[in-house]
Scaffold this active site. Sequence first.
Site, PDB file in Angstrom:
ATOM      1  N   LYS A 242      48.438  38.423  40.003  1.00 27.38           N
ATOM      2  CA  LYS A 242      47.829  39.698  40.517  1.00 27.38           C
ATOM      3  C   LYS A 242      47.966  39.924  41.754  1.00 27.38           C
ATOM      4  O   LYS A 242      48.116  41.583  41.127  1.00 27.38           O
ATOM      5  CB  LYS A 242      45.976  39.382  40.164  1.00 27.38           C
ATOM      6  CG  LYS A 242      45.243  39.032  39.090  1.00 27.38           C
ATOM      7  CD  LYS A 242      45.966  40.427  37.821  1.00 27.38           C
ATOM      8  CE  LYS A 242      44.767  39.505  36.961  1.00 27.38           C
ATOM      9  NZ  LYS A 242      44.575  40.844  35.495  1.00 27.38           N
TER      10      LYS A 242
ATOM     11  N   TYR B 145      46.579  32.594  38.890  1.00 28.13           N
ATOM     12  CA  TYR B 145      45.959  34.348  38.167  1.00 28.13           C
ATOM     13  C   TYR B 145      45.579  34.639  39.605  1.00 28.13           C
ATOM     14  O   TYR B 145      46.426  35.736  39.796  1.00 28.13           O
ATOM     15  CB  TYR B 145      44.172  33.234  37.134  1.00 28.13           C
ATOM     16  CG  TYR B 145      43.948  34.659  36.980  1.00 28.13           C
ATOM     17  CD1 TYR B 145      43.685  35.555  36.221  1.00 28.13           C
ATOM     18  CD2 TYR B 145      42.750  34.952  38.458  1.00 28.13           C
ATOM     19  CE1 TYR B 145      43.099  36.431  35.990  1.00 28.13           C
ATOM     20  CE2 TYR B 145      41.679  36.525  37.783  1.00 28.13           C
ATOM     21  CZ  TYR B 145      42.454  37.330  36.371  1.00 28.13           C
ATOM     22  OH  TYR B 145      41.567  38.466  35.922  1.00 28.13           O
TER      23      TYR B 145
END
Length: 339
Positions: A211, A207
């Site tokens: 990003k 994750y």
Amino acid sequence: MATPMSWLAFGSKLIYSQFFVRIPYPTSDFSGQTVIVTGSNTGLGLEAVRHLVRLGASRVILAVRTISKGEAAVVNILASTKATKDTLEVWSLDMSDYGSIKAFAARVEKLDRLDAVIQNAGILSSDLKMINGEEAHIVVNLVGAVLLGLLLLPKLRESGKKFRTRTRLSFVGSDVQYIAAFKEANSTGSLFEALNSQEGTDMGDRYPTSKLLLLYAVREIASRSPVTSDSNVIINFMTPGACRSDIFRDDVSWFKNLAKELMLTTFARTTEVGGRTLVDAVRPDLGVEAHGAFLMDCKVAVNGPNVESNKGQELAQRFNAELFPKLEGISPGITKVLR
Ligand SMILES: NC(=O)c1ccc[n+]([C@@H]2O[C@H](COP(=O)([O-])OP(=O)(O)OC[C@H]3O[C@@H](n4cnc5c(N)ncnc54)[C@H](OP(=O)(O)O)[C@@H]3O)[C@@H](O)[C@H]2O)c1
């Protein structure tokens, strides 16, 4: 491997942001404006929509993957605001399906105007899930988000010129970009091949890495789409901070669940407060300093070592050199909107 911020520095930033910053209640005037919010049936997206209608937006499009969930969100918003039914529309958009993203963008082209887009849909999971040979975070949080952003850019430019306004495109990222390790960068071959390999994937880092890579892409897009009279579009990457939403629903490890509970009960913001930061990132009076910037606590924040270090800059260049040709493969001619 990238050049992440130390945990001590990140922890201090987080504590300051979560405990000591007061997120302003949005007051900007969105009268007459059309805004799209992706992933807005729940969580931060839903709260952003609630603020937008309160602020006078005349048309808010909830772009969601399950229409019935979007319709339930509309009922919820109508019950808590003075909005009328015709202000809110639910459109189908599945960010894990490039075909759905292209169909959505084709539908947007027919709008009379488009003032702002909040690219909010995102996933966080500790499970390795593949979608047509690509890892799910890479598809939804990264490639799908950039694909949609580039496809909507011409409409934002057109509206800016037609209505003599500044339009806005914000990508909801995360402050965990500061601590992304991006170990796949150690591979000497294709970064996408390494990211989509099913061997030894560090799902704890996936994750944050998705990003960070989104931030690399947004900075590149912003630098190749400067704010001019022909392209009066502010493009940014923002973090809402840690918020009590459903984002952890697929994050199953016991340790993470414990950490999550601790976080949620001690310092996380409500989704209403998080939603304010999404709205702030696309407010009509946003200054040019927000273009290409990382916004945190409704302000331009430092990008951090993963972006600013020599290694970070090299990685961004290497990653973007793969991403944009990949997008051309998905939607030929898409990068022509960039300088
Ligand atoms: N909460 C936090 O602490 C935090 C911190 C930093 C950044 N963020 C970012 O904020 C954004 C919103 O997250 P949230 O906290 O509000 O989480 P959330 O409550 O889980 O909401 C995520 C939204 O994204 C949608 N979505 C997921 N996959 C999708 C797909 N394939 N196509 C279309 N929509 C999809 C979800 O739809 P379904 O309901 O159908 O699954 C949901 O509407 C995310 O980008 C997240 O990374 C959150």
